[in-house]
Write a protein that holds these residues in place. Structure first.
Motif: not given
Length: 715
Positions: A77, A134-135, A137, A139, A239
């Motif tokens: 994340y 962001n796509q 969920d 980043d 990613d």
């Protein structure tokens, strides 16, 4: 007049040198660094991160128009704390603060940074690199080094709008940094940054490929016009889990370098590594080359990435390699033709589900056999092939990338074993890779692990029953069996990546020969007072499999003689002393009980054991020889060190070989006393002539065992 003309010439020369130096360092610099496995950058890798951030700051002298830093945590994340500034990084107190923060962040796993020399857009804004998209969920982050024609890229985006429900730039408008509407021509020309449009083009194609990053990048780059003068498309992309680094430059001033030391706990890619590089480093990604780096330790290199026919480079090791061919020739499936380059590096056998082919006396038997892009092939080698860093000499296949939407196997029958190639990038854990078929999996066997699920209530689960730490890798192959019939099986593309801590590493104190098949043994924890560092499995006085232990339980792949005797265990403990396992319990697969006794590979599919008693070992099979050389790579002198007793040294020899397995030189060691445990090789052969740059092997052989290591001579 003559003196005046000389002064003018000297002045012009100085201007030329300064302008050339500026050009070399201009057009931005970028960095991405990531810990392998579950290593964070603030732990044992803190000094590596500190040096990398210092080097990036130093390069801002020629890239003064701001800087940006961000990082991902161990779960992949993006952390909310992102730093950006319009100041020169080397003069910025905020940059110093951000670096200190990152070096002390307990969960920093991947760091991306950028220093800017503005070629488009405003110079007085905070550096927008690394960009964030962001796509689903996720980043995605991107940093660019160079210049692209944003008008041409905009045309490509607008041409693709026909397949989208909404225009891409309308739903993802480029940032004008407070200077108005991007649709206005003057705003577009003066304030929209080319790198962002480049990133949006990549993300559009990744979106169209259902977020398959590899295929999306290929689609985007293949549609762009050939590089024009002054255009450079270098980028780093992530990613949050993996690194993708692409280089395509119209000049020699835009490198994208990576540091490649086997055994390192981190990956690093940077525009210029400079002082971070060691002899033999860094390696530069070739033009139109894509480098993929996974936290699992997997690396993949493609050349000619934007062309339909690209090169997939790979490294094969001595022993048995479980391989597949997701990049496959368009003009032949003839095995001897595809594998021809491997004949120079000691290929001996190719085994498939339906055939075995041997290579002896410079010919194949049978003389013809087919290879395809869907199956596993077990390739046995007597030597390592050159690393993918040596892209002029490494083994590669040239052709088309297999379509990931096509079935890998059709008409699967329950309980049959299938040899299946894995053609997806990125790496993923087996429970993710099998997707909807996961609950139907009967077993999966890989080159370096074995999985066969059961629910027996063990805590922690033995490795054989757990998907933890078991990843499928691009270009490898697997033996798979299912509990039911399946019409068409296709690998599932991952959307989640669990970081699993490593429990083991390659053995150092034991040596053994692998084979195309194995018998796996899981060793459970028994809370011994002494720490177990390494475990070897012994049959008839020979080591048949071993592992270095980080934590228990661990899995050991062994290669026993089916006609041989029972298996025993030898361990090295934290005191660096050898112990024999005098008693152990095993899990009876038939009745589910833990019983005392011995295991025989003829009676089981696999074994689970728990050690009971250890005692001192007077005649260990393993040895603390610790064979190494330094420096490595070297030019032209390296010191080869080892640890032998006087008795061992009397009957030992150390020999240098080239990649073809030819003897280069034998180095005398029998006259060494115990206080002298090293010899020097000066890069010459037995005739005293200097040998060329390349990969060499040094083999230390005693009456009891032999160890072979690799080194690189780089002149």
């Amino acid at each position: 007049m003559y003196e005046y003309r000389n002064r003018i010439m000297r002045f012009l020369l100085i201007v030329f040198i300064l302008s050339t130096t500026y050009a070399i360092f201009a057009d931005c610099r970028m960095l991405v660094i990531m810990g392998k496995d579950d290593n964070t950058l603030s732990g044992s890798l803190r000094l590596k991160l500190d040096a990398a951030l210092d080097e990036l700051g130093n390069q801002s002298i020629y890239n003064p128009d701001g800087w940006g830093l961000l990082y991902y945590d161990l779960d992949g994340y993006l952390v909310d704390q992102v730093w950006r500034s319009d100041e020169q990084a080397s003069e910025s107190s905020d940059y110093t603060y951000a670096c200190d923060y990152l070096e002390n962040a307990s969960n920093a796993h991947l760091v991306m940074g950028h220093v800017r020399n503005a070629t488009t857009g405003d110079t007085d804004i905070d550096d927008p690199h690394p960009f964030i998209f962001n796509q689903n969920d996720i980043d995605f982050t991107f940093a660019h080094n160079g210049t692209v024609d944003k008008d041409d890229v905009r045309d490509l985006i607008e041409d693709a709008d026909d397949v989208l429900p909404e225009e891409w730039l309308e739903t993802h408008p480029p940032d004008t940094h407070g200077n108005g509407d991007w649709h206005e021509q003057e705003v577009w020309d003066d304030h929209v940054i080319d790198s962002e449009i480049y990133f949006l083009w990549l993300m559009l194609n990744i979106h169209l490929e259902n977020f398959n990053i590899l295929e999306g990048m290929r689609a985007a780059l293949s549609q762009m016009d050939p590089l024009s003068t002054g255009e450079n498309r270098n980028f780093v992309f992530s990613d949050g889990v993996d690194i993708y680094a692409y280089r395509n430059s119209s000049d020699n001033d835009h490198d994208l370098e990576y540091k490649w030391n086997e055994g390192d706990a981190y990956w690093i890619v940077m525009s210029d590594l400079n002082d971070l590089a060691t002899p033999g480093d860094p390696q530069n990604i070739p033009d139109d080359g894509l480098l993929y780096l996974s936290p699992t330790g997997k690396s993949v290199m493609f050349h000619g990435f934007s062309y339909p026919n690209m090169h997939h480079c790979r490294t094969l090791h001595e022993g048995c390699n479980w391989e597949s061919f997701p990049v496959f020739p368009t003009d032949t499936n003839d095995g001897p033709t595809i594998l021809d380059d491997l004949t120079s590096y000691g290929i001996t056998e190719v085994e498939a589900r339906s055939f075995t082919a041997d290579y002896t006396n410079n010919q194949w038997s049978p003389s013809a056999f087919d290879i395809n892009d869907t199956q596993l092939f077990k390739i046995s080698m007597t030597n390592d092939t050159p690393d993918i860093t040596d892209y002029y000499y490494c083994f590669y296949t040239e052709g088309l990338l297999r379509d990931s939407t096509l079935p890998n196997v059709s008409d699967i029958e329950a309980y049959e074993t299938y040899w299946i190639g894995y053609n997806l990038l990125p790496s993923q854990r087996i429970d993710e890779a099998f997707g909807e078929y996961w609950d139907d999996v009967r077993f999966v066997r890989a080159e370096n692990w074995n999985y066969s699920p059961q629910v027996r209530g063990f805590d922690p689960e033995p490795p054989i029953w757990s998907p933890v730490g078991k990843y499928l890798e691009f270009g490898k192959g697997y033996e798979v069996s299912f509990n039911c019939d399946i019409t068409d099986f296709t690998w599932n593309y991952r959307h989640y990546f669990p970081f699993d801590p490593r429990r083991q590493k390659e053995a150092e104190l034991f040596t053994f020969n692998d084979d195309s098949d194995y018998f796996s043994i899981d060793v459970l924890d028994n809370n011994f007072r002494e720490e177990i560092l390494e475990i070897g499995v012994i049959q008839d006085g020979q080591c048949i499999g071993a592992t270095r232990v980080i934590s228990l339980p661990v899995q050991i792949l062994t290669y026993p003689d089916q006609e041989g005797g029972e298996l025993t265990f030898e361990v090295y403990t934290g005191e660096r002393s050898s112990k024999i396992v005098t008693s152990y319990d095993y899990f009876n697969l038939e009745n589910g009980n833990i019983e005392n006794g011995v295991i025989n590979p003829n009676n089981f599919d696999y074994a689970i054991v728990r050690f009971n008693e250890l005692c001192d070992n007077e005649t260990p099979v393993g040895s603390l020889i610790n064979l190494t050389n330094y420096p490595n790579p070297f030019n032209p002198i390296t010191t080869i060190s080892f640890n032998l007793t006087a008795e061992e040294a009397r009957n030992a020899n150390l020999t240098i070989y080239n990649l073809k397995g030819q003897k280069v030189k034998m180095l005398p060691i029998s006259s060494l006393n115990q206080s002298s445990q090293s010899v020097i090789w000066d890069g010459t052969d037995s005739e005293g002539s200097s040998v060329p740059s390349g990969v060499y092997f040094y083999k230390l052989k005693t009456t009891e065992r032999e160890i072979t290591k690799r080194m690189i001579l780089m002149k």
